[in-house]
Design an enzyme around this catalytic site. Sequence first.
Site, PDB file in Angstrom:
ATOM      1  N   CYS A   1       0.857  -1.185   0.000  1.00 47.57           N
ATOM      2  CA  CYS A   1       0.000   0.000   0.000  1.00 47.57           C
ATOM      3  C   CYS A   1       0.890   1.231   0.000  1.00 47.57           C
ATOM      4  CB  CYS A   1      -0.921  -0.003   1.216  1.00 47.57           C
ATOM      5  SG  CYS A   1      -2.045   1.409   1.266  1.00 47.57           S
TER       6      CYS A   1
ATOM      7  N   CYS B   1      -3.546   7.030  -4.870  1.00 45.13           N
ATOM      8  CA  CYS B   1      -3.251   5.597  -4.787  1.00 45.13           C
ATOM      9  C   CYS B   1      -1.805   5.326  -5.198  1.00 45.13           C
ATOM     10  CB  CYS B   1      -4.207   4.765  -5.643  1.00 45.13           C
ATOM     11  SG  CYS B   1      -4.013   2.979  -5.428  1.00 45.13           S
TER      12      CYS B   1
END
Length: 310
Positions: free
Chosen positions: A88, A236
């Site tokens: 992530c 993101c």
Amino acid sequence: MKTVKILDSHTGGEPTRLVLEGFPDLGTGDMESRRKILSEQYDHFRRATMLEPRGNDVLVGALLCKPVNPKASAGVIFFNNTGYLGMCGHGTIGLVASLAHLGKIQVGTHLIETPVGDVEATLHEDHSVSVRNVPAYRYKKAVEVDVEKYGKVTGDIAWGGNWFFLINDHGQRVASDNLDQLTEYAWTVRQALTAQGITGKDGQEIDHIELFASDTEADSKNFVLCPGKAYDRSPCGTGTSAKIACLAADGKLEPGKLWKQASIIGSQFIASYEQAGEYVIPTIRGEAYMSAEATLFMDENDPFAWGIQL
């Protein structure tokens, strides 16, 4: 009464919940083996911290682990309301900023162990964080999928730490006042990919859908639908890495050149890459801010101590 100590931050609007204490001992193996133990034996701890009433579908959890390599600053396992993430980007930025807030690291470059490999993260003097991500690549170009109500949709399949289906030509208005429609469209695309057996390498599930549009303040604006059907408030990190891999494969972005990626809410990451054979090594730079420090309580008499599962 079980307790879990957490530190919450957000990166470009996307929250990260860093778990500091309270999870079970997962042993001394690498992050992938510890993730497997957590998933198979102690998943109720993930559910307690991610699901309502203590969490929500936007949160990404980051379990702080002692690293295997003594030269590493931290190990981490990422998860959300539906399960586990390999890597992530925004969460790594949040992790590093949180460790700095706690006084555990100083300005400089730090090795972070993740379930999909080691990454380097640099804490800068201005408190921004650069993440040198795992190798990224485009797996397939111009893949067609038949989508109910929308017909044929064409996109690229790429790995940036998670699997993405990236769509440039989608006919949708990528704007913050169109979130319901964007979510419905992206979710329908994801369901179609699954139904038609379109996957990443080795049959791995494509669980992120990424739509792109032009932007006046950046090179591109995106809408990213995450596995739990929540949209990413940040640009993101792994999705931007996947985008960089596609741009590099198409010869549209040279090594070292900066790419400014905006999110659906206007926050930005600055990205670049190094070429490494058939892969690219993306670097993503962003900022994270602390939002809360708390202790979660799981009372044995609470019927929702381990989360609300619908």
